[in-house]
Design a protein around this motif. Structure first.
Motif, short mmCIF file in Angstrom:
data_model
loop_
_atom_site.label_atom_id
_atom_site.label_comp_id
_atom_site.label_asym_id
_atom_site.label_seq_id
_atom_site.Cartn_x
_atom_site.Cartn_y
_atom_site.Cartn_z
N LEU A 139 0.66 -5.24 -3.71
CA LEU A 139 -0.69 -5.39 -3.15
C LEU A 139 -0.66 -5.01 -1.67
O LEU A 139 -1.22 -5.71 -0.82
N ILE A 140 -0.01 -3.90 -1.35
CA ILE A 140 0.16 -3.49 0.04
C ILE A 140 -1.18 -3.22 0.71
O ILE A 140 -1.40 -3.61 1.85
N ASP A 141 -2.07 -2.58 0.01
CA ASP A 141 -3.38 -2.24 0.59
C ASP A 141 -4.39 -3.36 0.42
O ASP A 141 -5.59 -3.15 0.61
N GLY A 142 -3.92 -4.53 0.05
CA GLY A 142 -4.84 -5.65 -0.17
C GLY A 142 -5.21 -5.74 -1.64
O GLY A 142 -4.81 -4.92 -2.46
N ALA A 143 -5.95 -6.76 -1.96
CA ALA A 143 -6.36 -6.96 -3.35
C ALA A 143 -7.81 -7.41 -3.37
O ALA A 143 -8.27 -8.12 -2.50
N THR A 144 -8.48 -6.99 -4.41
CA THR A 144 -9.86 -7.41 -4.65
C THR A 144 -9.86 -8.25 -5.91
O THR A 144 -9.27 -7.86 -6.92
N PHE A 145 -10.53 -9.39 -5.85
CA PHE A 145 -10.55 -10.31 -6.98
C PHE A 145 -11.96 -10.38 -7.57
O PHE A 145 -12.95 -10.31 -6.85
#
Length: 173
Positions: A139-145
């Motif tokens: 999840l290097i670029d972030g994560a969307t939930f």
């Protein structure tokens, strides 16, 4: 790295100085090349010691809750002794205090992995683990939930059931 260079130079100078002292005490009976050879031997020995002790020195400073999940040994052609006894060049550590779970997704865990390399900067990477399916996604670029707590469109990578990093992250209570 700078302190290791200073230590290596100091080891060479110290060993050469000892040989020169022995030469003086014996009335100059040692060959002229003995001091430079001793200096080279001292620097090479210090370099080998630093390579082999890096892993133990680094893991001894890991904070509470961070443990080594996998280590990678190295053997190099220009260091022929490493074919006899390889040394740890890099390793992956799991931060057990960073493990997060969602009540609706009991088989998934999110944790921070730390990638250590002998001559590389430390890298922290958040990773999502699916323990039931044997897969993981960085999840290097972030994560969307989404509303249910599920990560939207992770880039899953299937790993072997015996993968040490997956087993370490999934084994954290």
């Amino acid at each position: 790295m700078f302190l290791e260079l200073i230590g290596t130079i100091f080891a060479g100078v110290a060993l050469a100085g000892m040989v020169m002292l022995v030469n003086r005490l014996t009335g100059g009976r040692l060959p002229r090349w003995s001091a430079p050879v001793a200096a080279g031997f001292g620097m090479l020995s210090m370099t080998v010691f630093m390579e082999y002790s890096w892993f133990d020195r680094t893991t001894a400073t890991l904070p509470e809750g961070v443990f080594v999940a996998q280590s990678i040994e190295k053997a190099r052609f220009y260091q022929p002794w490493t074919y006899v006894v390889p040394y740890v060049d890099r390793f992956v550590a799991v931060d057990s205090l960073s493990v997060r779970r969602h009540a609706d997704l009991p088989d998934q865990r999110m944790a921070d992995l730390y990638f250590f390399g002998r001559w590389a900067p430390l890298k922290r990477v958040p990773v999502l683990f699916d323990c039931a399916e044997g897969r993981m996604a960085t999840l290097i670029d972030g994560a969307t939930f989404d509303d249910s707590g599920q990560v939207i469109d992770p880039d899953w990578v299937h790993v072997d059931d015996r993968d040490a990093v997956l087993a370490s992250a999934c084994g954290v209570s």
